[in-house]
Design a protein around this motif. Sequence first.
Motif, PDB file in Angstrom:
ATOM      1  N   LEU A 183       0.815  -1.205   0.000  1.00 14.88           N
ATOM      2  CA  LEU A 183       0.000   0.000   0.000  1.00 14.88           C
ATOM      3  C   LEU A 183       0.858   1.268   0.000  1.00 14.88           C
ATOM      4  CD1 LEU A 183      -2.844  -1.004   2.485  1.00 14.88           C
ATOM      5  CD2 LEU A 183      -2.833  -1.133  -0.009  1.00 14.88           C
ATOM      6  N   SER A 184       2.166   1.120   0.251  1.00 13.29           N
ATOM      7  CA  SER A 184       3.071   2.263   0.173  1.00 13.29           C
ATOM      8  C   SER A 184       3.553   2.517  -1.254  1.00 13.29           C
ATOM      9  CB  SER A 184       4.275   2.056   1.097  1.00 13.29           C
ATOM     10  OG  SER A 184       3.889   2.226   2.449  1.00 13.29           O
ATOM     11  N   GLY A 185       3.058   1.721  -2.217  1.00 11.02           N
ATOM     12  CA  GLY A 185       3.337   2.046  -3.611  1.00 11.02           C
ATOM     13  C   GLY A 185       3.890   0.938  -4.470  1.00 11.02           C
ATOM     14  N   ASP A 186       4.457  -0.124  -3.874  1.00 17.09           N
ATOM     15  CA  ASP A 186       5.037  -1.202  -4.683  1.00 17.09           C
ATOM     16  C   ASP A 186       3.973  -2.260  -4.966  1.00 17.09           C
ATOM     17  OD1 ASP A 186       6.415  -3.248  -5.874  1.00 17.09           O
ATOM     18  OD2 ASP A 186       8.127  -3.145  -4.515  1.00 17.09           O
ATOM     19  N   LEU A 187       3.312  -2.106  -6.121  1.00 20.74           N
ATOM     20  CA  LEU A 187       2.201  -2.991  -6.467  1.00 20.74           C
ATOM     21  C   LEU A 187       2.625  -4.145  -7.371  1.00 20.74           C
ATOM     22  CD1 LEU A 187      -0.599  -0.321  -7.059  1.00 20.74           C
ATOM     23  CD2 LEU A 187      -0.038  -1.567  -4.969  1.00 20.74           C
ATOM     24  N   ASN A 188       3.906  -4.458  -7.407  1.00 22.80           N
ATOM     25  CA  ASN A 188       4.378  -5.604  -8.191  1.00 22.80           C
ATOM     26  C   ASN A 188       3.568  -6.847  -7.788  1.00 22.80           C
ATOM     27  OD1 ASN A 188       5.794  -7.747  -9.345  1.00 22.80           O
ATOM     28  ND2 ASN A 188       7.801  -6.898  -8.870  1.00 22.80           N
ATOM     29  N   PRO A 189       2.901  -7.489  -8.742  1.00 15.85           N
ATOM     30  CA  PRO A 189       2.066  -8.645  -8.398  1.00 15.85           C
ATOM     31  C   PRO A 189       2.837  -9.824  -7.835  1.00 15.85           C
ATOM     32  CG  PRO A 189       2.234  -8.370 -10.790  1.00 15.85           C
ATOM     33  CD  PRO A 189       2.811  -7.143 -10.177  1.00 15.85           C
ATOM     34  N   LEU A 190       4.155  -9.833  -7.968  1.00 21.79           N
ATOM     35  CA  LEU A 190       4.959 -10.905  -7.389  1.00 21.79           C
ATOM     36  C   LEU A 190       4.697 -11.061  -5.897  1.00 21.79           C
ATOM     37  CD1 LEU A 190       7.345 -12.944  -7.584  1.00 21.79           C
ATOM     38  CD2 LEU A 190       8.879 -11.002  -7.184  1.00 21.79           C
ATOM     39  N   HIS A 191       4.280  -9.986  -5.253  1.00 21.30           N
ATOM     40  CA  HIS A 191       4.129  -9.989  -3.798  1.00 21.30           C
ATOM     41  C   HIS A 191       2.685 -10.208  -3.342  1.00 21.30           C
ATOM     42  CE1 HIS A 191       8.198  -8.598  -4.027  1.00 21.30           C
ATOM     43  NE2 HIS A 191       7.826  -7.533  -4.706  1.00 21.30           N
ATOM     44  N   ALA A 192       1.779 -10.451  -4.300  1.00 21.09           N
ATOM     45  CA  ALA A 192       0.372 -10.618  -3.925  1.00 21.09           C
ATOM     46  C   ALA A 192      -0.355 -11.683  -4.737  1.00 21.09           C
ATOM     47  CB  ALA A 192      -0.361  -9.277  -4.063  1.00 21.09           C
ATOM     48  N   ASP A 193       0.035 -11.893  -5.975  1.00 26.65           N
ATOM     49  CA  ASP A 193      -0.706 -12.754  -6.907  1.00 26.65           C
ATOM     50  C   ASP A 193      -0.010 -14.104  -7.042  1.00 26.65           C
ATOM     51  OD1 ASP A 193      -1.888 -14.006  -9.054  1.00 26.65           O
ATOM     52  OD2 ASP A 193      -1.975 -12.222 -10.315  1.00 26.65           O
ATOM     53  N   PRO A 194      -0.612 -15.191  -6.539  1.00 30.61           N
ATOM     54  CA  PRO A 194       0.034 -16.508  -6.626  1.00 30.61           C
ATOM     55  C   PRO A 194       0.344 -16.934  -8.057  1.00 30.61           C
ATOM     56  CG  PRO A 194      -1.786 -16.560  -5.065  1.00 30.61           C
ATOM     57  CD  PRO A 194      -1.880 -15.237  -5.765  1.00 30.61           C
ATOM     58  N   GLU A 195      -0.521 -16.597  -9.005  1.00 29.52           N
ATOM     59  CA  GLU A 195      -0.283 -16.998 -10.396  1.00 29.52           C
ATOM     60  C   GLU A 195       0.935 -16.275 -10.963  1.00 29.52           C
ATOM     61  OE1 GLU A 195      -3.795 -16.488 -12.721  1.00 29.52           O
ATOM     62  OE2 GLU A 195      -4.950 -17.955 -11.568  1.00 29.52           O
ATOM     63  N   PHE A 196       1.059 -14.988 -10.674  1.00 28.53           N
ATOM     64  CA  PHE A 196       2.224 -14.250 -11.155  1.00 28.53           C
ATOM     65  C   PHE A 196       3.493 -14.769 -10.482  1.00 28.53           C
ATOM     66  CE2 PHE A 196       5.326 -10.901 -11.449  1.00 28.53           C
ATOM     67  CZ  PHE A 196       5.118 -10.361 -12.720  1.00 28.53           C
ATOM     68  N   ALA A 197       3.416 -15.056  -9.181  1.00 29.74           N
ATOM     69  CA  ALA A 197       4.576 -15.586  -8.469  1.00 29.74           C
ATOM     70  C   ALA A 197       5.029 -16.903  -9.094  1.00 29.74           C
ATOM     71  CB  ALA A 197       4.238 -15.777  -6.992  1.00 29.74           C
ATOM     72  N   ALA A 198       4.069 -17.742  -9.504  1.00 26.76           N
ATOM     73  CA  ALA A 198       4.416 -19.013 -10.147  1.00 26.76           C
ATOM     74  C   ALA A 198       5.135 -18.765 -11.473  1.00 26.76           C
ATOM     75  CB  ALA A 198       3.157 -19.851 -10.365  1.00 26.76           C
ATOM     76  N   ARG A 199       4.692 -17.780 -12.238  1.00 26.63           N
ATOM     77  CA  ARG A 199       5.369 -17.429 -13.492  1.00 26.63           C
ATOM     78  C   ARG A 199       6.811 -17.026 -13.244  1.00 26.63           C
ATOM     79  NH1 ARG A 199       2.930 -12.619 -16.325  1.00 26.63           N
ATOM     80  NH2 ARG A 199       4.826 -12.889 -17.563  1.00 26.63           N
ATOM     81  N   ALA A 200       7.043 -16.389 -12.105  1.00 23.71           N
ATOM     82  CA  ALA A 200       8.387 -15.930 -11.762  1.00 23.71           C
ATOM     83  C   ALA A 200       9.221 -17.013 -11.081  1.00 23.71           C
ATOM     84  CB  ALA A 200       8.295 -14.703 -10.853  1.00 23.71           C
ATOM     85  N   GLY A 201       8.637 -18.216 -10.879  1.00 25.23           N
ATOM     86  CA  GLY A 201       9.392 -19.335 -10.328  1.00 25.23           C
ATOM     87  C   GLY A 201       9.258 -19.549  -8.836  1.00 25.23           C
ATOM     88  N   PHE A 202       8.255 -18.938  -8.217  1.00 23.29           N
ATOM     89  CA  PHE A 202       8.049 -19.102  -6.776  1.00 23.29           C
ATOM     90  C   PHE A 202       6.738 -19.835  -6.520  1.00 23.29           C
ATOM     91  CE2 PHE A 202      10.608 -15.258  -7.349  1.00 23.29           C
ATOM     92  CZ  PHE A 202      11.696 -15.553  -6.543  1.00 23.29           C
ATOM     93  N   ASP A 203       6.706 -20.601  -5.413  1.00 24.92           N
ATOM     94  CA  ASP A 203       5.490 -21.377  -5.149  1.00 24.92           C
ATOM     95  C   ASP A 203       4.398 -20.554  -4.490  1.00 24.92           C
ATOM     96  OD1 ASP A 203       6.570 -21.106  -2.656  1.00 24.92           O
ATOM     97  OD2 ASP A 203       6.710 -23.245  -2.205  1.00 24.92           O
ATOM     98  N   ARG A 204       4.748 -19.348  -4.042  1.00 28.61           N
ATOM     99  CA  ARG A 204       3.760 -18.430  -3.475  1.00 28.61           C
ATOM    100  C   ARG A 204       4.353 -17.020  -3.479  1.00 28.61           C
ATOM    101  NH1 ARG A 204       6.155 -21.210   0.727  1.00 28.61           N
ATOM    102  NH2 ARG A 204       6.683 -20.074   2.662  1.00 28.61           N
ATOM    103  N   PRO A 205       3.526 -15.998  -3.295  1.00 30.64           N
ATOM    104  CA  PRO A 205       4.054 -14.636  -3.294  1.00 30.64           C
ATOM    105  C   PRO A 205       5.127 -14.441  -2.222  1.00 30.64           C
ATOM    106  CG  PRO A 205       1.674 -14.591  -3.545  1.00 30.64           C
ATOM    107  CD  PRO A 205       2.046 -16.016  -3.218  1.00 30.64           C
ATOM    108  N   VAL A 206       6.138 -13.667  -2.563  1.00 25.31           N
ATOM    109  CA  VAL A 206       7.250 -13.410  -1.654  1.00 25.31           C
ATOM    110  C   VAL A 206       7.141 -11.996  -1.094  1.00 25.31           C
ATOM    111  CG1 VAL A 206       8.721 -14.985  -2.941  1.00 25.31           C
ATOM    112  CG2 VAL A 206       8.811 -12.540  -3.453  1.00 25.31           C
ATOM    113  N   LEU A 207       7.808 -11.768   0.026  1.00 23.63           N
ATOM    114  CA  LEU A 207       7.828 -10.433   0.616  1.00 23.63           C
ATOM    115  C   LEU A 207       8.736  -9.519  -0.204  1.00 23.63           C
ATOM    116  CD1 LEU A 207       6.790  -8.795   3.074  1.00 23.63           C
ATOM    117  CD2 LEU A 207       8.951  -9.362   4.205  1.00 23.63           C
ATOM    118  N   HIS A 208       8.370  -8.254  -0.292  1.00 22.88           N
ATOM    119  CA  HIS A 208       9.220  -7.277  -0.959  1.00 22.88           C
ATOM    120  C   HIS A 208      10.601  -7.248  -0.296  1.00 22.88           C
ATOM    121  CE1 HIS A 208       5.021  -6.015  -1.173  1.00 22.88           C
ATOM    122  NE2 HIS A 208       5.283  -5.271  -2.225  1.00 22.88           N
ATOM    123  N   GLY A 209      11.643  -7.242  -1.114  1.00 20.39           N
ATOM    124  CA  GLY A 209      12.979  -7.105  -0.562  1.00 20.39           C
ATOM    125  C   GLY A 209      13.138  -5.818   0.222  1.00 20.39           C
TER     126      GLY A 209
END
Length: 285
Positions: free
Chosen positions: A185-211
């Motif tokens: 909500l502070s501005g980083d809306l990268n779906p990698l951190h919220a969308d399981p389907e997008f996270a899977a496309r990026a090679g993760f089994d679930r959304p990851v926390l923002h670095g």
Amino acid sequence: MPIDAAKALAAAPRTGEISWTPKDVQLYHLGIGAGVPATDPRELRYTLETRLHVLPSFATVAGAGAPGVIRALSLPGVDVDLARVLHGGQSLTVHRPLPAQGTATTADRIVAVYDKGTAAVLVMRTEAADAEGPLWTGDAVVHVRGEGGWGGDRGPSARTPAPTGGPDRTVERRLRGDQALLYRLSGDLNPLHADPEFAARAGFDRPVLHGLCTYGVTLKAVVDTLLDGDVTRVRSCATRFAGVAYPGETLRIRMWRGDGRVRVTVSAAERDDAPVLAGTTVDHG
């Protein structure tokens, strides 16, 4: 080639204006775990507007715009798939304490492009200033998988020797299960951190926390543990994102004191201390 190194390096800085309010600062602090316990005076300096101190890492989200990783992908000479992008590292130098409310001009530019063979690495620098002068300088290191191999400069090694001997302090910080949803909500809306389907496309089994959330959690832990809670003592903070953290995990933060510098490692306690942050330093006065 989707990354044109010569064009990216030659492009003029992209300038803009950002503004923020105490509410933005409070939301960021909550997003990195501040406010626990809610009535602790040491936490109220992060959450209560009448005594608000700004953790310097707020600079990475000030203005609630896209984070440096995303902004880098829209600069001249860069055209890549977001799903192949990872935030490799972050450094931040603060030139003076950040105000709880402000307006600043920013300038973004690519200052380095490296060919790592299997990936390209971009370094995007952001400089911010207000009417009183420079506020901060930040470098975002962006890895783009599959975009290397054109024979360019490999650049310096990102590896730094791990601290030796036992740490001076070790603390643990439990992440909320919805930590990524709150932080974004502070501005980083990268779906990698919220969308399981997008996270899977990026090679993760679930959304990851923002670095950058882990970066903020870590800086706060150092300030609270070794700098007497004084955010104005921080001069700079740099890190390499060595692995991922998942919402709900516990971060184990080890700190080594030095002369004006704290060295830090961060690992995931429940995953046999799997590395999360490495090469982390906090320089202070």
